[in-house]
Design a protein around this motif. Structure first.
Motif, PDB file in Angstrom:
ATOM      1  N   THR A 101      18.427 -18.783   6.247  1.00  0.00           N
ATOM      2  CA  THR A 101      18.521 -18.265   7.600  1.00  0.00           C
ATOM      3  C   THR A 101      17.163 -18.325   8.262  1.00  0.00           C
ATOM      4  O   THR A 101      16.132 -18.232   7.597  1.00  0.00           O
ATOM      5  N   PRO A 102      17.144 -18.445   9.593  1.00  0.00           N
ATOM      6  CA  PRO A 102      15.851 -18.503  10.275  1.00  0.00           C
ATOM      7  C   PRO A 102      15.029 -17.254  10.091  1.00  0.00           C
ATOM      8  O   PRO A 102      13.810 -17.289  10.093  1.00  0.00           O
ATOM      9  N   GLY A 103      15.684 -16.077   9.913  1.00  0.00           N
ATOM     10  CA  GLY A 103      14.932 -14.837   9.755  1.00  0.00           C
ATOM     11  C   GLY A 103      14.154 -14.767   8.468  1.00  0.00           C
ATOM     12  O   GLY A 103      13.133 -14.087   8.379  1.00  0.00           O
ATOM     13  N   ASP A 104      14.639 -15.504   7.409  1.00  0.00           N
ATOM     14  CA  ASP A 104      13.930 -15.462   6.134  1.00  0.00           C
ATOM     15  C   ASP A 104      12.577 -16.145   6.218  1.00  0.00           C
ATOM     16  O   ASP A 104      11.629 -15.753   5.554  1.00  0.00           O
ATOM     17  N   GLU A 105      12.501 -17.202   7.050  1.00  0.00           N
ATOM     18  CA  GLU A 105      11.224 -17.901   7.161  1.00  0.00           C
ATOM     19  C   GLU A 105      10.210 -17.090   7.947  1.00  0.00           C
ATOM     20  O   GLU A 105       9.014 -17.157   7.691  1.00  0.00           O
ATOM     21  N   ASP A 106      10.706 -16.314   8.959  1.00  0.00           N
ATOM     22  CA  ASP A 106       9.797 -15.549   9.801  1.00  0.00           C
ATOM     23  C   ASP A 106       9.422 -14.213   9.189  1.00  0.00           C
ATOM     24  O   ASP A 106       8.529 -13.540   9.676  1.00  0.00           O
ATOM     25  N   LYS A 107      10.117 -13.785   8.142  1.00  0.00           N
ATOM     26  CA  LYS A 107       9.858 -12.474   7.557  1.00  0.00           C
ATOM     27  C   LYS A 107       8.541 -12.469   6.802  1.00  0.00           C
ATOM     28  O   LYS A 107       8.331 -13.266   5.897  1.00  0.00           O
ATOM     29  N   PRO A 108       7.596 -11.571   7.166  1.00  0.00           N
ATOM     30  CA  PRO A 108       6.307 -11.572   6.467  1.00  0.00           C
ATOM     31  C   PRO A 108       6.430 -11.043   5.060  1.00  0.00           C
ATOM     32  O   PRO A 108       7.233 -10.173   4.771  1.00  0.00           O
ATOM     33  N   LYS A 109       5.619 -11.592   4.184  1.00  0.00           N
ATOM     34  CA  LYS A 109       5.624 -11.148   2.796  1.00  0.00           C
ATOM     35  C   LYS A 109       4.838  -9.855   2.658  1.00  0.00           C
ATOM     36  O   LYS A 109       3.769  -9.692   3.239  1.00  0.00           O
ATOM     37  N   ARG A 110       5.367  -8.942   1.868  1.00  0.00           N
ATOM     38  CA  ARG A 110       4.741  -7.639   1.687  1.00  0.00           C
ATOM     39  C   ARG A 110       3.677  -7.719   0.616  1.00  0.00           C
ATOM     40  O   ARG A 110       3.889  -8.290  -0.444  1.00  0.00           O
ATOM     41  N   CYS A 111       2.536  -7.147   0.921  1.00  0.00           N
ATOM     42  CA  CYS A 111       1.431  -7.132  -0.027  1.00  0.00           C
ATOM     43  C   CYS A 111       1.535  -5.876  -0.890  1.00  0.00           C
ATOM     44  O   CYS A 111       1.506  -4.764  -0.351  1.00  0.00           O
ATOM     45  N   PRO A 112       1.687  -6.003  -2.206  1.00  0.00           N
ATOM     46  CA  PRO A 112       1.824  -4.817  -3.060  1.00  0.00           C
ATOM     47  C   PRO A 112       0.563  -3.949  -3.014  1.00  0.00           C
ATOM     48  O   PRO A 112      -0.559  -4.448  -3.088  1.00  0.00           O
ATOM     49  N   GLY A 113       0.775  -2.633  -2.874  1.00  0.00           N
ATOM     50  CA  GLY A 113      -0.346  -1.709  -2.875  1.00  0.00           C
ATOM     51  C   GLY A 113      -1.059  -1.561  -1.550  1.00  0.00           C
ATOM     52  O   GLY A 113      -2.014  -0.777  -1.456  1.00  0.00           O
ATOM     53  N   LEU A 114      -0.620  -2.269  -0.513  1.00  0.00           N
ATOM     54  CA  LEU A 114      -1.311  -2.176   0.772  1.00  0.00           C
ATOM     55  C   LEU A 114      -1.148  -0.789   1.385  1.00  0.00           C
ATOM     56  O   LEU A 114      -2.094  -0.232   1.949  1.00  0.00           O
ATOM     57  N   GLY A 115       0.054  -0.214   1.263  1.00  0.00           N
ATOM     58  CA  GLY A 115       0.271   1.131   1.790  1.00  0.00           C
ATOM     59  C   GLY A 115      -0.577   2.175   1.087  1.00  0.00           C
ATOM     60  O   GLY A 115      -1.093   3.107   1.723  1.00  0.00           O
ATOM     61  N   LEU A 116      -0.755   2.027  -0.238  1.00  0.00           N
ATOM     62  CA  LEU A 116      -1.604   2.965  -0.972  1.00  0.00           C
ATOM     63  C   LEU A 116      -3.070   2.815  -0.574  1.00  0.00           C
ATOM     64  O   LEU A 116      -3.816   3.794  -0.521  1.00  0.00           O
ATOM     65  N   PHE A 117      -3.475   1.597  -0.289  1.00  0.00           N
ATOM     66  CA  PHE A 117      -4.854   1.378   0.162  1.00  0.00           C
ATOM     67  C   PHE A 117      -5.079   2.028   1.521  1.00  0.00           C
ATOM     68  O   PHE A 117      -6.124   2.641   1.768  1.00  0.00           O
ATOM     69  N   TYR A 118      -4.089   1.928   2.415  1.00  0.00           N
ATOM     70  CA  TYR A 118      -4.177   2.621   3.707  1.00  0.00           C
ATOM     71  C   TYR A 118      -4.280   4.137   3.497  1.00  0.00           C
ATOM     72  O   TYR A 118      -5.064   4.821   4.168  1.00  0.00           O
ATOM     73  N   ALA A 119      -3.485   4.674   2.580  1.00  0.00           N
ATOM     74  CA  ALA A 119      -3.521   6.111   2.308  1.00  0.00           C
ATOM     75  C   ALA A 119      -4.876   6.541   1.757  1.00  0.00           C
ATOM     76  O   ALA A 119      -5.400   7.608   2.099  1.00  0.00           O
ATOM     77  N   PHE A 120      -5.446   5.720   0.898  1.00  0.00           N
ATOM     78  CA  PHE A 120      -6.760   6.036   0.338  1.00  0.00           C
ATOM     79  C   PHE A 120      -7.836   6.068   1.433  1.00  0.00           C
ATOM     80  O   PHE A 120      -8.680   6.982   1.475  1.00  0.00           O
ATOM     81  N   LEU A 121      -7.810   5.094   2.317  1.00  0.00           N
ATOM     82  CA  LEU A 121      -8.794   5.070   3.401  1.00  0.00           C
ATOM     83  C   LEU A 121      -8.634   6.279   4.321  1.00  0.00           C
ATOM     84  O   LEU A 121      -9.630   6.898   4.729  1.00  0.00           O
ATOM     85  N   SER A 122      -7.405   6.631   4.648  1.00  0.00           N
ATOM     86  CA  SER A 122      -7.207   7.804   5.506  1.00  0.00           C
ATOM     87  C   SER A 122      -7.691   9.074   4.831  1.00  0.00           C
ATOM     88  O   SER A 122      -8.270   9.959   5.482  1.00  0.00           O
ATOM     89  N   THR A 123      -7.500   9.181   3.520  1.00  0.00           N
ATOM     90  CA  THR A 123      -7.965  10.356   2.781  1.00  0.00           C
ATOM     91  C   THR A 123      -9.491  10.463   2.820  1.00  0.00           C
ATOM     92  O   THR A 123     -10.049  11.545   3.046  1.00  0.00           O
ATOM     93  N   VAL A 124     -10.161   9.360   2.606  1.00  0.00           N
ATOM     94  CA  VAL A 124     -11.632   9.370   2.639  1.00  0.00           C
ATOM     95  C   VAL A 124     -12.133   9.751   4.026  1.00  0.00           C
ATOM     96  O   VAL A 124     -13.059  10.572   4.180  1.00  0.00           O
ATOM     97  N   PHE A 125     -11.540   9.200   5.061  1.00  0.00           N
ATOM     98  CA  PHE A 125     -11.986   9.493   6.419  1.00  0.00           C
ATOM     99  C   PHE A 125     -11.749  10.961   6.776  1.00  0.00           C
ATOM    100  O   PHE A 125     -12.613  11.609   7.390  1.00  0.00           O
ATOM    101  N   PHE A 126     -10.597  11.506   6.409  1.00  0.00           N
ATOM    102  CA  PHE A 126     -10.316  12.910   6.704  1.00  0.00           C
ATOM    103  C   PHE A 126     -11.256  13.840   5.937  1.00  0.00           C
ATOM    104  O   PHE A 126     -11.654  14.898   6.454  1.00  0.00           O
ATOM    105  N   SER A 127     -11.615  13.472   4.723  1.00  0.00           N
ATOM    106  CA  SER A 127     -12.552  14.290   3.952  1.00  0.00           C
ATOM    107  C   SER A 127     -13.931  14.302   4.606  1.00  0.00           C
ATOM    108  O   SER A 127     -14.589  15.354   4.691  1.00  0.00           O
ATOM    109  N   ILE A 128     -14.365  13.156   5.091  1.00  0.00           N
ATOM    110  CA  ILE A 128     -15.664  13.092   5.777  1.00  0.00           C
ATOM    111  C   ILE A 128     -15.622  13.892   7.074  1.00  0.00           C
ATOM    112  O   ILE A 128     -16.599  14.578   7.426  1.00  0.00           O
TER     113      ILE A 128
END
Length: 411
Positions: A101-128
């Protein structure tokens, strides 16, 4: 032309008298004046013109049989072509009997652990941010919140224009954006007030208890499942808050490890607890909106509503002061910048990762709070604070692990 008409009439009469079958084929004749008995020999078959072929009684069965065989071969060829799969990839990536299907080609691939990396950065910034708020003692926490929201508005406006998201958001999500801005800004004000009134680590730990209340609120508003473990974790969290607050009717009048007087300590405890509830509501609203709202738009509502609310409150209380030149003003600007980054990364983390792993990653906030308190303020935590922190961290981690496990089992 007369010969052609005679040929057609002859064929029609032959069909009526002898029961001859008439079959239509697409042919082009190079000799337009050829006779009927010469049609099968001199005609060249193409896809331009329709010509009549006459079959006698002896040829009828063979012609019909050939037509059936050709039709059967074409159907078998079509079925076999549908079953065949042309695969030039390795076997692990070859998928059969599944049309692309055309949607499968346009669907971006998910990077494993990216959400956890975002959470880690937000935690560090809030602590500072909490550390910087603790170092500014001459300004009220609500005024610090107003200045932070003002600078966030200035930084977010170009981002909204660049991403063409608008300033109001989808019509059906505006009520959620308003609630997210109101509750989120109140949670920020409560946290800043608690940091100024009590030790940094104690305020941070109580504020960190919001995942437990998030689980209960998700059961009420999002109809998520609530188990007996959630109730146990809630009791452990409240126990941790009591150990940190240490009310006099339980721990006596003479308490150690408290900044200032006990009145300020209990005010900070109540503010941190209220901030945890507000943060829990904020997470519920963010999960309700999902990815339908751009995260910069969420930060925009947070800044606008927080600025209006903080300015009105500061003028009512009469606590407005001009920040001192030099270090304090630069710290306020830095708080605003880190606030934008922290809110953006937290929103992205909740949009790309489940709430359980994000809550587990935010346990880093507690560790950083104790580290900053000891390094920058020279204050070692008491055993009561450590015990309360252990109860709260264990409860929030238990809630996160339980949700993570239940979600993995559903898959």
């Amino acid at each position: 032309m007369s010969e052609s008409n005679n040929c057609a009439r002859g064929r029609a009469s032959a069909a009526e008298d002898h029961g001859v079958s008439v079959v239509f084929h697409k042919l082009v004749s190079h000799d337009k004046q050829s006779h009927c008995h010469q049609d099968n020999d001199s005609d060249e078959r193409t896809e331009e013109q329709v010509h009549l072929r006459c079959f006698g009684d002896d040829d009828e069965d063979d012609a019909v049989r050939r037509e059936k065989e050709e039709a059967q071969k074409s159907s078998n060829t079509q079925e076999s072509s549908e079953k065949e799969t042309l695969c030039v990839c390795p076997p692990a990536f070859c998928v059969t009997n599944k049309p692309a299907t055309p949607g499968d080609e346009d669907k971006p691939k998910r990077c494993p652990g990216l959400g956890l990396f975002y959470a880690f950065l937000s935690t560090v910034f809030f602590s500072i941010i909490a550390l910087l708020v603790k170092t500014i003692q001459d300004l009220h926490s609500i005024e610090i919140s107003a200045i932070r929201c003002f600078f966030q508005m200035l930084f977010v406006i170009p981002l909204l224009i660049y991403n063409k998201t608008g300033f109001l958001g989808p019509r059906d999500k505006r009520i959620y954006l308003v609630l997210r801005g109101f509750l989120g800004s109140n949670a920020m004000i409560m946290l800043y007030y608690a940091v100024q009134q009590m030790p940094l680590a104690d305020a941070t730990v109580i504020m960190f208890s919001n995942p437990v209340f998030t689980s209960l609120l998700a059961w009420i508003f999002l109809k998520e499942k609530c188990t007996i473990l959630d109730c146990v974790f809630t009791v452990f969290t409240l126990t941790g808050v009591i150990l940190i607050a240490r009310p006099p009717f339980l721990f006596g009048e003479h308490l150690g490890g408290i900044e200032g007087n006990y009145s300020n300590h209990i005010k900070g405890t109540v503010a941190a607890f209220a901030g945890a509830i507000g943060a829990a509501f904020t997470i519920i609203i963010l999960r309700k909106m999902g990815k339908s709202v751009h995260y910069y738009l969420s930060v925009w509502y947070y800044a606008v509503i927080g600025f209006i609310e903080a300015v009105i409150t500061v003028f009512i209380l009469g606590e407005w002061k001009i920040p001192a030149c030099g270090r304090d003003r630069w710290l306020l600007v830095l708080i605003a910048v880190l606030g934008i980054a922290g809110q953006s990364f937290l929103t992205k983390a909740l949009q790309t990762e489940k709430a359980g792993p994000v809550s587990l990653m935010r346990t880093v906030d507690v560790v950083l709070a104790f580290f900053f308190q000891f390094i920058f303020f020279g204050r070692a935590p008491t055993w009561w604070s450590l015990g309360g922190s252990l109860c709260i961290v264990a409860s929030t981690s238990g809630v996160a692990l339980r949700k993570w496990y239940s979600n993995s089992r559903r898959k």
